[in-house]
Scaffold this active site. Structure first.
Site, short mmCIF file in Angstrom:
data_model
loop_
_atom_site.label_atom_id
_atom_site.label_comp_id
_atom_site.label_asym_id
_atom_site.label_seq_id
_atom_site.Cartn_x
_atom_site.Cartn_y
_atom_site.Cartn_z
N GLY A 1 0.83 -1.21 0.00
CA GLY A 1 0.00 0.00 0.00
C GLY A 1 0.86 1.25 0.00
O GLY A 1 0.56 2.23 0.70
N ALA A 2 1.91 1.22 -0.83
CA ALA A 2 2.86 2.34 -0.83
C ALA A 2 2.49 3.41 -1.85
O ALA A 2 3.26 4.35 -2.08
CB ALA A 2 4.27 1.81 -1.12
N TYR B 1 -13.82 -3.68 9.96
CA TYR B 1 -12.49 -3.05 10.09
C TYR B 1 -11.86 -3.45 11.42
O TYR B 1 -10.70 -3.85 11.48
CB TYR B 1 -12.65 -1.53 9.99
CG TYR B 1 -11.34 -0.77 9.99
CD1 TYR B 1 -10.49 -0.80 8.88
CD2 TYR B 1 -10.94 -0.02 11.09
CE1 TYR B 1 -9.29 -0.10 8.88
CE2 TYR B 1 -9.74 0.68 11.10
CZ TYR B 1 -8.93 0.64 9.98
OH TYR B 1 -7.73 1.33 9.98
N GLY C 1 -0.76 7.87 1.02
CA GLY C 1 -0.84 7.98 2.47
C GLY C 1 0.43 7.62 3.21
O GLY C 1 1.54 7.95 2.81
N ILE C 2 0.23 6.91 4.31
CA ILE C 2 1.35 6.57 5.20
C ILE C 2 2.36 5.67 4.49
O ILE C 2 3.57 5.86 4.62
CB ILE C 2 0.79 5.88 6.47
CG1 ILE C 2 -0.17 6.84 7.21
CG2 ILE C 2 1.91 5.45 7.40
CD1 ILE C 2 -0.95 6.21 8.36
N GLY C 3 1.86 4.70 3.72
CA GLY C 3 2.75 3.74 3.05
C GLY C 3 3.72 4.43 2.10
O GLY C 3 4.91 4.07 2.03
N1 LIG Z 1 -5.14 7.25 8.54
C1 LIG Z 1 -5.37 6.91 9.79
O1 LIG Z 1 -5.94 7.71 10.58
C2 LIG Z 1 -4.94 5.59 10.33
C3 LIG Z 1 -5.08 5.33 11.69
C4 LIG Z 1 -4.68 4.10 12.20
C5 LIG Z 1 -4.16 3.15 11.35
N2 LIG Z 1 -4.05 3.41 10.02
C6 LIG Z 1 -3.50 2.37 9.16
O2 LIG Z 1 -2.44 2.89 8.39
C7 LIG Z 1 -2.32 2.13 7.18
C8 LIG Z 1 -2.21 3.06 5.99
O3 LIG Z 1 -3.43 3.74 5.84
P1 LIG Z 1 -3.53 5.23 5.25
O4 LIG Z 1 -4.16 6.05 6.29
O5 LIG Z 1 -2.24 5.63 4.67
O6 LIG Z 1 -4.65 5.02 4.11
P2 LIG Z 1 -4.58 5.17 2.51
O7 LIG Z 1 -4.03 6.49 2.11
O8 LIG Z 1 -5.96 4.82 2.04
O9 LIG Z 1 -3.56 4.03 2.08
C9 LIG Z 1 -3.95 2.68 2.02
C10 LIG Z 1 -3.11 1.98 0.98
O10 LIG Z 1 -3.53 0.61 0.94
C11 LIG Z 1 -3.71 0.27 -0.43
N3 LIG Z 1 -4.66 -0.81 -0.63
C12 LIG Z 1 -5.99 -0.82 -0.40
N4 LIG Z 1 -6.51 -1.98 -0.80
C13 LIG Z 1 -5.49 -2.73 -1.29
C14 LIG Z 1 -5.39 -4.03 -1.86
N5 LIG Z 1 -6.45 -4.81 -2.04
N6 LIG Z 1 -4.18 -4.46 -2.25
C15 LIG Z 1 -3.08 -3.69 -2.10
N7 LIG Z 1 -3.11 -2.46 -1.59
C16 LIG Z 1 -4.31 -1.98 -1.19
C17 LIG Z 1 -4.21 1.55 -1.10
O11 LIG Z 1 -4.02 1.44 -2.50
P3 LIG Z 1 -5.08 2.12 -3.51
O12 LIG Z 1 -4.79 3.57 -3.43
O13 LIG Z 1 -4.81 1.50 -4.81
O14 LIG Z 1 -6.44 1.78 -2.98
C18 LIG Z 1 -3.30 2.57 -0.42
O15 LIG Z 1 -2.05 2.63 -1.08
C19 LIG Z 1 -3.53 1.21 7.15
O16 LIG Z 1 -3.17 -0.07 7.62
C20 LIG Z 1 -4.50 1.84 8.13
O17 LIG Z 1 -5.40 0.92 8.69
C21 LIG Z 1 -4.42 4.62 9.48
#
Ligand SMILES: NC(=O)c1ccc[n+]([C@@H]2O[C@H](COP(=O)([O-])OP(=O)(O)OC[C@H]3O[C@@H](n4cnc5c(N)ncnc54)[C@H](OP(=O)(O)O)[C@@H]3O)[C@@H](O)[C@H]2O)c1
Length: 324
Positions: A10-11, A183, A14-16
């Site tokens: 998921g790079a 979730y 966002g965070i990735g």
């Molecule tokens: N943001 C927060 O407040 C928060 C809080 C606690 C924990 N987290 C955790 O932090 C991590 C990163 O989340 P984020 O906030 O950076 O969200 P994000 O911006 O939505 O990033 C999520 C990433 O996961 C990818 N992804 C989704 N479905 C996928 C699949 N089937 N196969 C491969 N990649 C997939 C997305 O790719 P696409 O763009 O192609 O969909 C995106 O690159 C997650 O594990 C989330 O649960 C986030």
């Protein structure tokens, strides 16, 4: 750690994306494992434009598809790279109020497979490579990105979600699905997996930990949420409440914590822990239930059709049809 091979799922956003950038900055060979080839290649280009000499590459990976995961691992292993770090970051958060369960063409509930079952399979398929690498290059690290929402007693879900029930693992029983429960279940599974695999890996040089990066309202995670939740998150949490909420973070702050857990000497030898703000903390009571850890491991092996050589177990008594 520097000069190591690392995979970040998921790079593409966002965070990735930020984690991949930090790891690349540290001189590592970073594989950005992304679902969408266009977004993945853009992300690589973006990092290269900032760090022209960085070793970042894109590989396609859809964690919601066991076929894609197996292809990804086959292609990665063909490259004969020595894998030291795996960051299981990718996740999906569907609309928390949605009561309509979404399934993949393989029959999995979408949130559970993306956030947990897919990473479970990916990790296990890469384990031999990581163990072999660690014997030559030193400690390997697996990081599972979780969330405060894993805890039914605290965080977002307080009073709104239930414990994980193994007999209703994918919320297949009528009337039990909602986006928040799905979730929460997927994120507690990530912790149960972290603790159980941590035990199984004792005696190896591969360590596994989980991390809650904090609340980061500016990522795309809430793209499926209702408009009200998005507005609350962006304007109230990020702009107004952020200075008073210690858990609220900017993307680069959250990513830095993950990158540190992946590379810093400070965490050497630590395994089977849950980190927040750089410190090991207690996760939910549910996540420490060792019977549940074993049960979830066995169900997961069965569902993704994987037989682990780390556990001497028979899976015959679980009926697959009861789990989907
Ligand atoms: N943001 C927060 O407040 C928060 C809080 C606690 C924990 N987290 C955790 O932090 C991590 C990163 O989340 P984020 O906030 O950076 O969200 P994000 O911006 O939505 O990033 C999520 C990433 O996961 C990818 N992804 C989704 N479905 C996928 C699949 N089937 N196969 C491969 N990649 C997939 C997305 O790719 P696409 O763009 O192609 O969909 C995106 O690159 C997650 O594990 C989330 O649960 C986030």
């Amino acid at each position: 750690m520097t000069g190591m091979v690392m995979i970040v799922t998921g790079a593409s956003s966002g965070i990735g994306f930020e984690v991949a950038k930090y790891l690349a900055e540290g001189g590592n060979d970073v594989v950005m494992a992304c679902r969408d080839p266009e977004k993945g290649q853009d992300a690589v280009r973006c990092i290269k434009s900032i760090l022209p000499n960085s070793l970042v590459t894109f590989m396609q990976l859809d964690l919601a598809s066991t076929t894609s995961i197996r292809e990804f691992v086959r292609d990665f292993l063909r490259k004969k790279k020595k894998l030291s770090v795996l960051v299981n970051n990718a996740a999906v958060a569907l609309n928390f109020s949605d009561l309509t369960r979404k399934t993949t063409s393989e029959g999995f509930e979408l949130t559970m497979v993306t956030n947990y079952l897919g990473p479970f399979l990916l990790t296990n398929l890469l384990l031999d490579c990581m163990i072999q690498t660690s014997n030559v290059l030193g400690e390997g690290r697996i990081i599972n990105v979780t969330c405060a929402a894993h805890n039914q007693e605290g965080g977002w879900g307080r009073g709104r979600v239930d414990f994980l029930h193994t007999k209703n693992f994918q919320l297949q029983d009528e009337g039990t699905y909602n986006g928040l429960q799905a979730y929460k279940n997927s994120k507690v599974c990530g912790l149960l997996f972290t603790y159980y695999l941590g035990e199984l890996l004792q005696g190896t040089r591969v360590k596994i930990n989980a991390i809650d990066p904090g609340t980061v309202p500016t990522t795309e995670l809430l793209r499926h949420a209702g408009k009200l939740q998005q507005v609350y998150s962006l304007f109230c949490v990020d702009r107004v409440l952020r200075p008073c909420l210690s858990s609220s973070k900017k993307v680069h702050e959250a990513a830095m914590q993950i990158a540190e857990l992946a590379t810093s000497d400070k965490f050497e030898g630590r395994s089977g822990k849950f980190f927040r703000d750089g410190l090991a903390e207690r996760s939910s009571i549910e996540s420490y239930d060792s019977d549940l850890q074993k049960a979830v491991w066995r169900i997961s092996c069965q569902l993704v059709n994987y037989r682990s050589n780390l556990v001497n177990d028979t899976l015959d008594d679980i009926s697959l049809s009861s789990l989907k």
